[in-house]
Enzyme design. Structure first.
Site, mmCIF file in Angstrom:
data_model
loop_
_atom_site.group_PDB
_atom_site.id
_atom_site.type_symbol
_atom_site.label_atom_id
_atom_site.label_comp_id
_atom_site.label_asym_id
_atom_site.label_seq_id
_atom_site.Cartn_x
_atom_site.Cartn_y
_atom_site.Cartn_z
ATOM 1 N N ASN A 11 45.629 43.622 42.533
ATOM 2 C CA ASN A 11 44.535 42.980 41.801
ATOM 3 C C ASN A 11 44.392 43.666 40.435
ATOM 4 O OD1 ASN A 11 41.863 42.614 40.774
ATOM 5 N ND2 ASN A 11 41.254 41.768 42.742
ATOM 6 N N HIS A 14 40.577 44.957 36.945
ATOM 7 C CA HIS A 14 39.933 46.070 36.236
ATOM 8 C C HIS A 14 40.739 46.597 35.053
ATOM 9 C CE1 HIS A 14 36.561 45.545 38.662
ATOM 10 N NE2 HIS A 14 37.284 45.640 39.769
ATOM 11 N N HIS A 47 40.645 37.578 39.808
ATOM 12 C CA HIS A 47 39.388 36.887 40.118
ATOM 13 C C HIS A 47 38.749 36.427 38.810
ATOM 14 C CE1 HIS A 47 35.178 37.274 42.272
ATOM 15 N NE2 HIS A 47 35.375 36.086 41.752
ATOM 16 N N ARG A 49 35.738 35.256 37.390
ATOM 17 C CA ARG A 49 34.321 35.146 37.774
ATOM 18 C C ARG A 49 33.607 34.173 36.863
ATOM 19 N NH1 ARG A 49 32.599 39.727 41.255
ATOM 20 N NH2 ARG A 49 30.556 38.792 41.074
ATOM 21 N N ARG A 53 33.436 38.359 33.422
ATOM 22 C CA ARG A 53 33.214 39.759 33.045
ATOM 23 C C ARG A 53 34.524 40.553 32.950
ATOM 24 N NH1 ARG A 53 30.266 41.890 38.500
ATOM 25 N NH2 ARG A 53 28.963 40.085 38.019
ATOM 26 N N GLU A 74 41.556 34.205 42.802
ATOM 27 C CA GLU A 74 40.270 34.340 43.505
ATOM 28 C C GLU A 74 39.192 33.635 42.720
ATOM 29 O OE1 GLU A 74 38.949 38.283 44.136
ATOM 30 O OE2 GLU A 74 40.680 38.792 45.325
ATOM 31 N N THR A 105 32.400 41.918 44.751
ATOM 32 C CA THR A 105 32.188 40.955 45.825
ATOM 33 C C THR A 105 31.656 41.689 47.050
ATOM 34 O OG1 THR A 105 34.117 39.855 44.905
ATOM 35 C CG2 THR A 105 33.307 39.031 47.006
ATOM 36 N N GLU A 155 41.086 36.310 54.608
ATOM 37 C CA GLU A 155 41.202 37.692 54.139
ATOM 38 C C GLU A 155 39.985 38.442 54.651
ATOM 39 O OE1 GLU A 155 42.580 38.445 50.184
ATOM 40 O OE2 GLU A 155 41.492 40.349 50.070
ATOM 41 N N HIS A 198 39.733 45.009 49.804
ATOM 42 C CA HIS A 198 38.506 45.442 49.132
ATOM 43 C C HIS A 198 38.244 46.917 49.406
ATOM 44 C CE1 HIS A 198 34.697 45.406 47.045
ATOM 45 N NE2 HIS A 198 35.032 44.220 46.601
HETATM 46 N N1 PXP Z 1 40.392 40.937 47.967
HETATM 47 C C1 PXP Z 1 39.349 40.224 47.505
HETATM 48 C C2 PXP Z 1 39.077 38.900 48.106
HETATM 49 C C3 PXP Z 1 38.554 40.721 46.448
HETATM 50 O O1 PXP Z 1 37.496 40.002 46.011
HETATM 51 C C4 PXP Z 1 38.892 41.946 45.860
HETATM 52 C C5 PXP Z 1 38.090 42.454 44.708
HETATM 53 O O2 PXP Z 1 38.158 41.579 43.641
HETATM 54 C C6 PXP Z 1 39.988 42.645 46.369
HETATM 55 C C7 PXP Z 1 40.716 42.131 47.425
HETATM 56 C C8 PXP Z 1 40.420 43.953 45.784
HETATM 57 O O3 PXP Z 1 39.423 44.902 45.956
HETATM 58 P P1 PXP Z 1 39.524 46.298 45.219
HETATM 59 O O4 PXP Z 1 39.589 46.004 43.764
HETATM 60 O O5 PXP Z 1 38.294 47.002 45.645
HETATM 61 O O6 PXP Z 1 40.787 46.951 45.712
#
Ligand code: PXP
Length: 251
Positions: A11, A14, A47, A49, A53, A74, A105, A155, A198
């Site tokens: 992901n 960030h 993602h 949003r 952001r 996402e 999330t 998931e 997550h």
């Molecule tokens: N899976 C989903 C569905 C998420 O919403 C996120 C966060 O955007 C992640 C995985 C990844 O989470 P993290 O960034 O905390 O590793």
């Protein structure tokens, strides 16, 4: 032990968070995605949003254009997002709950309460060729509802397990881990493909990766944070070298 390889979805949200702290173009999430691809990631997760952001519409366009590995898009179950998903037809669409005021999330999607609406919502996405995944807590009711609406993937939200670990509540952490393990097996028994993610870190990933039914993990925030520490020294050294070279100071 399941010896098939667990897919890693990286992901890159960030990377965009850091870019957006300044505006402009650096660091570029697509560059990070290409590095993840080169490092052996099996997919990229982003993602978009509602408040944009981190990831922006342009990032999604760029990822679709440049990636060779699958994109897991996402999004919240809104018609604005559905339109974007139908435009780009990503490999997968993962539906997540979204609240403007939350930092991340926070929980899973309430599928059971919105079955009818969600069944209609996901149908065109699937017709367009995207696999639909639903981000849910380790809760049998939600898994059954996700199955009834015709999702191909669930998931499981590992955030609570990771938080309990970080806070040192090990008994509760182990109870949550057990729930996740049981629900992964249950979802698999219904024929759903099981992913999780997550908050996962080097410390929390091992116990989760052991679940034999899991097919994919999606990990972001920790990877981007940890990359600061694994990359900062060489980055500073390169800046030092360029400054010294500029003054003819060869070491
Ligand atoms: N899976 C989903 C569905 C998420 O919403 C996120 C966060 O955007 C992640 C995985 C990844 O989470 P993290 O960034 O905390 O590793």
């Amino acid at each position: 032990m399941n010896k098939t390889k667990l897919r890693l979805g990286v992901n890159i949200d960030h990377v965009a968070t850091v870019r957006n702290a300044r505006g402009g173009f650096f660091p570029d999430p697509t560059r990070a995605a290409k590095m993840a691809e080169a490092a052996g990631a099996d997919g990229i997760t982003a993602h978009l949003r509602e408040d944009r952001r981190h990831i922006t519409d342009k990032d999604i366009e760029s990822l679709v254009k440049n990636l060779k590995i699958p994109l897991n898009f996402e999004m919240a179950a809104t018609y604005e997002m559905q339109k974007i998903a139908l435009k780009y037809k990503p490999h997968a669409v993962c539906l997540v709950p979204e609240k403007r005021e939350e930092r991340t999330t926070e929980g899973g999607l309430e599928v059971a309460r919105e079955e009818n609406k969600l069944a209609h919502f996901i149908a065109p996405l699937q017709e367009a060729g995207s696999r639909v995944s639903i981000f849910i807590a380790a809760d049998q009711r939600q898994i059954e509802a996700a199955n009834r609406i015709g999702a191909q993937v669930i998931e499981l939200h590992t955030g609570a397990y990771c938080d309990l670990h970080a806070e040192g509540h090990f008994e509760e952490r182990d109870a949550e881990l057990k729930r996740l393990r049981e629900m992964a097996a249950y979802a698999d028994s219904l024929g759903l493909e099981v992913h999780a993610g997550h908050g996962l870190t080097y410390e929390t990933v091992v116990a989760i990766a052991e679940f034999p039914e899991l097919v994919e993990l999606n990990i972001g925030h920790f990877l981007v944070g940890e990359a600061i520490f694994s990359g900062l020294q060489s980055t500073i050294s390169e800046m030092r070298r360029l400054m010294d070279e500029s003054r003819g100071l060869f070491l």
